[in-house]
Scaffold this active site. Structure first.
Site, PDB file in Angstrom:
ATOM      1  N   ASP A  10       0.867  -1.174   0.000  1.00  0.00           N
ATOM      2  CA  ASP A  10       0.000   0.000   0.000  1.00  0.00           C
ATOM      3  C   ASP A  10       0.911   1.233   0.000  1.00  0.00           C
ATOM      4  O   ASP A  10       2.090   1.136   0.377  1.00  0.00           O
ATOM      5  CB  ASP A  10      -0.857  -0.045   1.272  1.00  0.00           C
ATOM      6  CG  ASP A  10      -1.633   1.226   1.487  1.00  0.00           C
ATOM      7  OD1 ASP A  10      -2.251   1.715   0.522  1.00  0.00           O
ATOM      8  OD2 ASP A  10      -1.625   1.749   2.625  1.00  0.00           O
ATOM      9  N   ASP A  12      -0.381   5.116   0.766  1.00  0.00           N
ATOM     10  CA  ASP A  12      -0.756   6.109   1.784  1.00  0.00           C
ATOM     11  C   ASP A  12      -0.750   5.529   3.201  1.00  0.00           C
ATOM     12  O   ASP A  12      -1.468   4.578   3.495  1.00  0.00           O
ATOM     13  CB  ASP A  12      -2.143   6.685   1.480  1.00  0.00           C
ATOM     14  CG  ASP A  12      -2.154   7.519   0.205  1.00  0.00           C
ATOM     15  OD1 ASP A  12      -1.073   7.936  -0.247  1.00  0.00           O
ATOM     16  OD2 ASP A  12      -3.249   7.753  -0.326  1.00  0.00           O
ATOM     17  N   ASP A 218      -2.077  -0.712   6.006  1.00  0.00           N
ATOM     18  CA  ASP A 218      -2.400  -0.064   7.291  1.00  0.00           C
ATOM     19  C   ASP A 218      -3.893   0.069   7.578  1.00  0.00           C
ATOM     20  O   ASP A 218      -4.265   0.432   8.679  1.00  0.00           O
ATOM     21  CB  ASP A 218      -1.761   1.333   7.363  1.00  0.00           C
ATOM     22  CG  ASP A 218      -2.462   2.343   6.460  1.00  0.00           C
ATOM     23  OD1 ASP A 218      -2.870   1.972   5.346  1.00  0.00           O
ATOM     24  OD2 ASP A 218      -2.635   3.500   6.890  1.00  0.00           O
TER      25      ASP A 218
HETATM   26 MG   LIG Z   1      -3.169   3.146   3.448  1.00  0.00          MG
END
Ligand SMILES: [Mg+2]
Length: 274
Positions: A10, A12, A218
């Site tokens: 991922d 961001d 996340d």
């Molecule tokens: Mg993310």
């Protein structure tokens, strides 16, 4: 025979810092990944244009997945697609072979409109100017313009109470669409990061026969991706905690926020394996 390691990441809040969008803290692990010739597959809610921008900075020439699994873009000549092309529709877009799994952006915008008519206070990137996208994301104006070039996924803001949010999600399902959550809420069709990752896992298995997969994220939108790999890893959020919605039996919790956690976990896993 040695297994080929593949890493899905991922951007961001994971490889990129949640506020500054910098990957500097992951520099050591990134160097190791490139030294070991490990394919590093970006799998983000970001648009193709945004990911291309980061691929240049990361000197990354591997395939990537845009907009929460909406599009898989494989640089021509990178993976042998011959057998796969018989099973799946592979398009040629610019310098890529592309496998498109997402709903069209036009359709998603119609759904946002329909939700508003139902009384939900939703505002998508398509309702915002470049200035507004820059304000809500903290991106520069140049990057905010790239973030608005959407193809398969509409990030949106919602104003209302907790039960209003539940009613919104129910309405999205009734309209036969899906939602997920990263930094923003996202409206999408029948695609997610996990479906896109499994397509690339199939392709890499054909190419290398024996592969070993890592995914690192996340947020809840990473969960389908994490479920599809051998080693799922999450990093800490900006506030220093792990996302409570992500629980998997073999989950590794990296010791650090965003790129700092990325650096530690990826370095350690590669050193353990090699
Ligand atoms: Mg993310």
């Amino acid at each position: 025979m040695k297994k080929q390691l593949i890493i899905f990441t991922d951007l961001d809040g994971t490889l990129l810092d949640a506020s500054t969008y910098s990957f500097e803290q992951a520099a050591e692990a990134l160097a190791l990944v490139s030294e070991c010739h490990i394919p590093l597959i970006i799998c983000s809610s970001k648009t193709r244009t945004e990911i291309e921008h980061y691929r240049v900075m990361l000197k990354n020439n591997h395939p990537f997945i845009s907009e929460n699994g909406g599009g898989i873009f494989i640089p021509k000549g990178n993976i042998n697609l011959k057998e796969y092309a018989d099973k799946t529709h592979v398009e040629e877009i610019d310098d890529y072979h592309a496998i498109l799994l997402g709903a069209s952006y036009k359709e998603l915008r119609r759904v946002i409109e329909a939700l508003r008519i139902k009384g939900f206070n939703v505002k998508g990137f398509g309702d915002m100017t470049v200035d507004e996208v820059s304000q809500v994301t903290g991106l520069s104006l140049e990057e905010a313009a790239m973030a608005r070039q959407r193809e398969f996924d509409e990030p949106f803001l919602f104003q209302g109470a907790e039960d209003g949010l539940k009613a919104l999600f129910k309405s999205i399902h009734e309209l036969k669409f899906n939602f997920t959550q990263g930094t923003f809420f996202h409206l999408l069709g029948d695609s997610d990061k996990g479906k896109a990752v499994s397509v690339l896992i199939d392709l890499y298995t054909e190419q290398f026969k024996d592969i070993y997969t890592i995914a690192i994220g996340d947020s809840p939108n990473d969960l389908p991706m994490l479920r599809n790999v051998d080693i799922p890893v999450i990093v800490k959020k900006k506030n220093g905690t792990y996302d409570q919605a992500i629980t998997l039996p073999n989950l590794i919790r990296a010791d650090g926020v965003g790129p700092e956690g990325w650096n530690k976990a990826i370095t350690q896993i590669i050193k353990n394996i090699l």
